[in-house]
Design a protein around this motif. Structure first.
Motif, PDB file in Angstrom:
ATOM      1  N   UNK A   1     -64.229  33.944  62.487  1.00 60.84           N
ATOM      2  CA  UNK A   1     -65.140  35.057  62.737  1.00 60.84           C
ATOM      3  C   UNK A   1     -65.731  35.666  61.487  1.00 60.84           C
ATOM      4  N   UNK A   2     -65.735  34.902  60.385  1.00 61.56           N
ATOM      5  CA  UNK A   2     -66.242  35.417  59.115  1.00 61.56           C
ATOM      6  C   UNK A   2     -67.662  34.915  58.877  1.00 61.56           C
ATOM      7  N   UNK A   3     -68.572  35.817  58.608  1.00 61.09           N
ATOM      8  CA  UNK A   3     -69.952  35.443  58.329  1.00 61.09           C
ATOM      9  C   UNK A   3     -70.052  34.859  56.924  1.00 61.09           C
ATOM     10  N   UNK A   4     -71.178  34.247  56.627  1.00 58.21           N
ATOM     11  CA  UNK A   4     -71.395  33.670  55.304  1.00 58.21           C
ATOM     12  C   UNK A   4     -71.287  34.731  54.211  1.00 58.21           C
ATOM     13  N   UNK A   5     -71.895  35.906  54.461  1.00 61.28           N
ATOM     14  CA  UNK A   5     -71.857  36.971  53.460  1.00 61.28           C
ATOM     15  C   UNK A   5     -70.435  37.472  53.233  1.00 61.28           C
ATOM     16  N   UNK A   6     -69.623  37.503  54.303  1.00 60.63           N
ATOM     17  CA  UNK A   6     -68.235  37.949  54.173  1.00 60.63           C
ATOM     18  C   UNK A   6     -67.433  36.979  53.310  1.00 60.63           C
ATOM     19  N   UNK A   7     -67.620  35.671  53.558  1.00 63.09           N
ATOM     20  CA  UNK A   7     -66.909  34.658  52.766  1.00 63.09           C
ATOM     21  C   UNK A   7     -67.296  34.762  51.294  1.00 63.09           C
ATOM     22  N   UNK A   8     -68.602  34.887  51.022  1.00 67.98           N
ATOM     23  CA  UNK A   8     -69.072  34.987  49.636  1.00 67.98           C
ATOM     24  C   UNK A   8     -68.554  36.253  48.963  1.00 67.98           C
ATOM     25  N   UNK A   9     -68.365  37.299  49.741  1.00 63.43           N
ATOM     26  CA  UNK A   9     -67.807  38.544  49.200  1.00 63.43           C
ATOM     27  C   UNK A   9     -66.320  38.393  48.908  1.00 63.43           C
ATOM     28  N   UNK A  10     -65.604  37.653  49.776  1.00 67.10           N
ATOM     29  CA  UNK A  10     -64.149  37.564  49.663  1.00 67.10           C
ATOM     30  C   UNK A  10     -63.670  36.560  48.616  1.00 67.10           C
ATOM     31  N   UNK A  11     -64.441  35.505  48.362  1.00 63.74           N
ATOM     32  CA  UNK A  11     -63.987  34.484  47.417  1.00 63.74           C
ATOM     33  C   UNK A  11     -63.658  35.060  46.038  1.00 63.74           C
ATOM     34  N   UNK A  12     -64.535  35.877  45.427  1.00 61.56           N
ATOM     35  CA  UNK A  12     -64.184  36.467  44.121  1.00 61.56           C
ATOM     36  C   UNK A  12     -62.946  37.361  44.201  1.00 61.56           C
ATOM     37  N   UNK A  13     -62.759  38.020  45.355  1.00 59.02           N
ATOM     38  CA  UNK A  13     -61.579  38.876  45.526  1.00 59.02           C
ATOM     39  C   UNK A  13     -60.302  38.043  45.568  1.00 59.02           C
ATOM     40  N   UNK A  14     -60.367  36.894  46.227  1.00 58.37           N
ATOM     41  CA  UNK A  14     -59.208  36.001  46.293  1.00 58.37           C
ATOM     42  C   UNK A  14     -58.905  35.397  44.925  1.00 58.37           C
ATOM     43  N   UNK A  15     -59.965  35.160  44.140  1.00 62.90           N
ATOM     44  CA  UNK A  15     -59.758  34.678  42.769  1.00 62.90           C
ATOM     45  C   UNK A  15     -59.071  35.755  41.941  1.00 62.90           C
ATOM     46  N   UNK A  16     -59.567  36.973  42.057  1.00 62.15           N
ATOM     47  CA  UNK A  16     -59.026  38.092  41.286  1.00 62.15           C
ATOM     48  C   UNK A  16     -57.570  38.369  41.649  1.00 62.15           C
ATOM     49  N   UNK A  17     -57.238  38.201  42.940  1.00 59.76           N
ATOM     50  CA  UNK A  17     -55.866  38.471  43.389  1.00 59.76           C
ATOM     51  C   UNK A  17     -54.918  37.321  43.077  1.00 59.76           C
ATOM     52  N   UNK A  18     -55.472  36.176  42.623  1.00 60.36           N
ATOM     53  CA  UNK A  18     -54.638  35.047  42.241  1.00 60.36           C
ATOM     54  C   UNK A  18     -54.317  34.076  43.356  1.00 60.36           C
ATOM     55  N   UNK A  19     -54.911  34.290  44.540  1.00 57.50           N
ATOM     56  CA  UNK A  19     -54.653  33.384  45.654  1.00 57.50           C
ATOM     57  C   UNK A  19     -55.372  32.050  45.472  1.00 57.50           C
ATOM     58  N   UNK A  20     -56.532  32.075  44.822  1.00 56.24           N
ATOM     59  CA  UNK A  20     -57.271  30.852  44.523  1.00 56.24           C
ATOM     60  C   UNK A  20     -57.765  30.922  43.082  1.00 56.24           C
ATOM     61  N   UNK A  21     -58.206  29.787  42.564  1.00 64.51           N
ATOM     62  CA  UNK A  21     -58.766  29.745  41.204  1.00 64.51           C
ATOM     63  C   UNK A  21     -60.142  29.104  41.270  1.00 64.51           C
ATOM     64  N   UNK A  22     -61.039  29.579  40.436  1.00 61.43           N
ATOM     65  CA  UNK A  22     -62.386  29.010  40.358  1.00 61.43           C
ATOM     66  C   UNK A  22     -62.388  27.940  39.261  1.00 61.43           C
ATOM     67  N   UNK A  23     -62.541  26.676  39.668  1.00 54.28           N
ATOM     68  CA  UNK A  23     -62.540  25.566  38.718  1.00 54.28           C
ATOM     69  C   UNK A  23     -63.859  25.522  37.957  1.00 54.28           C
ATOM     70  N   UNK A  24     -64.947  25.625  38.718  1.00 58.30           N
ATOM     71  CA  UNK A  24     -66.305  25.675  38.172  1.00 58.30           C
ATOM     72  C   UNK A  24     -67.159  26.366  39.219  1.00 58.30           C
ATOM     73  N   UNK A  25     -68.407  26.597  38.921  1.00 62.26           N
ATOM     74  CA  UNK A  25     -69.268  27.326  39.846  1.00 62.26           C
ATOM     75  C   UNK A  25     -69.297  26.639  41.208  1.00 62.26           C
ATOM     76  N   UNK A  26     -68.860  27.373  42.249  1.00 64.14           N
ATOM     77  CA  UNK A  26     -68.873  26.843  43.609  1.00 64.14           C
ATOM     78  C   UNK A  26     -67.703  25.944  43.942  1.00 64.14           C
ATOM     79  N   UNK A  27     -66.757  25.757  43.024  1.00 63.46           N
ATOM     80  CA  UNK A  27     -65.596  24.895  43.253  1.00 63.46           C
ATOM     81  C   UNK A  27     -64.300  25.686  43.039  1.00 63.46           C
ATOM     82  N   UNK A  28     -63.381  25.584  44.011  1.00 65.69           N
ATOM     83  CA  UNK A  28     -62.150  26.366  43.968  1.00 65.69           C
ATOM     84  C   UNK A  28     -60.931  25.500  44.278  1.00 65.69           C
ATOM     85  N   UNK A  29     -59.773  26.010  43.889  1.00 67.95           N
ATOM     86  CA  UNK A  29     -58.517  25.385  44.314  1.00 67.95           C
ATOM     87  C   UNK A  29     -57.520  26.493  44.638  1.00 67.95           C
TER      88      UNK A  29
END
Length: 427
Positions: free
Chosen positions: A395-423
């Motif tokens: 139930x997450x819109x595109x804008x919600x996902x784009x908003x949450x990804x940097x937050x998940x990176x900041x919280x340490x749940x995911x890492x940004x490998x390069x622009x648009x790529x995560x692990x």
């Protein structure tokens, strides 16, 4: 309005998010039941919001709140002066009436008309609203004061009333000791206050989450959440720009919006504003978009229960946007335009992003259940478009996902490998 807000941000160090929200809520209180918006057939709502400004100590939550509500405070103060004089006259007439043993009609006690309240009982709230068709606004410096008021005067009664008021339910006070019951067919009661993020767990009691009360609140935070630094520049004394006078003029004009009065009964009725054709179409498209996202979720535990309140919030915001524009002589006050609806949808998105950022405090866990399940569903390494695709299942819109990804990176749940790529991280 934009010039006024930016002036306050620049010269008084107000946080833009806070001052704009306070002004929207104050405008809604000024409009009240004088106007309602018909967003679709059988669906009419008055402008009212439950708002909480969230920020660290010293960030400046109170100054914009006091600025925005100053005109309404002044109006209430003038009403109190008039009431005091009227009550003196009433007491004199009453004493004269009782002394004369007259068989005629006794003098009628004056009514104190108020818009702003803070410390009250449920019975007093109903009485004040009965005397003021336009409605009420509960204003607290610290919102915890409202919740303590609720605890002091029977939580179930006041909270139940607030749940009902939000969704257009009647406000009724029927006590045994009263000779007659009081009921408000279409109550209009706003609520605004401030708090710190660390206080949110105290507000988010389990019963208030389960009954949907917290879902009715709009949370707003400053993007940077930093204490403003003061400028040493001395203000120009010749600058004639007066924010207080400008904002007072806007509120005063909104207060000239009167409800319709029935010529026979004398009862007041809200003037109904409709959406323009384009505005109505945009509202339907927007509703269907998030409804379809919700419908794709099979596990009801993962549903975003806040979306059920958006159909109330967004039309209310659109109505306030339209009438603020009218009060600034920029548009008419007869129909709610497409522009007002677009602005309302953008505001709703912004406020929901604020809620998303604050949700860990409210859920009292590092990651809310729905977000945890979403994170679990992501592959070990993924791209933005994959995150968006998987997000739709939750139930997450595109804008919600784009908003949450940097937050998940900041919280340490995911890492940004390069622009648009995560692990994903598995620490």
């Amino acid at each position: 309005m934009q010039k006024l807000i930016l002036h306050l941000v620049k010269h008084r160090n107000f946080k833009l998010e806070f001052v704009a929200t306070c002004m929207i809520t104050a405008a809604a209180a000024a409009i009240g039941n004088s106007r309602r918006i018909r967003s679709r057939e059988g669906w009419e709502v008055a402008p009212m919001f439950y708002m909480i400004l969230v920020g660290r100590p010293g960030i400046g939550r109170t100054p914009p709140l006091e600025f925005a509500f100053r005109p309404l405070c002044d109006i209430d103060r003038e009403r109190e002066k008039v009431y005091a004089e009227q009550y003196k006259e009433y007491q004199a007439l009453k004493a004269q009436y009782e002394k004369s043993n007259s068989q005629g009609e006794p003098p009628v006690a004056p009514k104190l008309i108020r818009t702003l309240i803070s410390d009250f009982t449920q019975e007093a709230m109903v009485k004040l609203h009965a005397d003021n068709f336009r409605g009420l606004c509960m204003k607290y410096d610290e919102i915890i004061g409202f919740f303590r008021t609720a605890d002091r005067y029977n939580t179930s009664s006041l909270i139940t009333d607030m749940l009902s008021i939000f969704t257009n339910g009647q406000l009724i006070n029927s006590k045994k000791e009263q000779t007659q019951s009081l009921s408000i067919e279409y109550p209009c009661v706003s609520l605004i206050g401030t708090t710190q993020a660390t206080m949110l767990p105290e507000l988010a009691k389990q019963n208030l989450i389960k009954n949907g009360f917290i879902d009715r609140f709009i949370f707003v935070k400053s993007e940077d959440n930093k204490i403003p630094l003061w400028c040493k520049t001395v203000p120009n004394k010749e600058d004639s720009y007066n924010p207080e006078a400008i904002w007072k003029e806007v509120i005063d004009r909104l207060m000239t919006l009167h409800p319709e009065t029935d010529g026979m009964s004398g009862e007041s009725h809200s003037v109904i504003l409709k959406l323009s054709v384009a505005g109505a179409e945009r509202f339907v498209d927007w509703h269907n978009e998030f409804a379809q996202l919700q419908n794709e979720i099979e596990d009801e535990r993962l549903l975003n229960t806040r979306t059920a309140k958006w159909d109330y919030q967004v039309p209310r915001m659109a109505l306030v946007m339209q009438l603020l524009s009218w009060a600034c002589y920029e548009s008419d006050g007869v129909i709610v335009s497409l522009e007002a609806m677009i602005a309302a949808i953008k505001l709703n998105t912004f406020y929901e992003n604020c809620y998303s950022d604050l949700e860990p405090y409210l859920s009292q866990s590092a990651l809310p259940t729905a977000k945890a399940e979403y994170l679990k569903a992501l592959p070990d390494e993924f791209k933005t478009h994959e995150a968006i695709s998987i997000g739709k299942k939750f139930g997450m819109s595109e804008s919600t996902v784009k908003h949450d990804l940097p937050k998940l990176v900041k919280s340490g749940h995911i890492a940004c490998i390069s622009k648009g790529n995560y692990k994903k991280n598995y620490n």
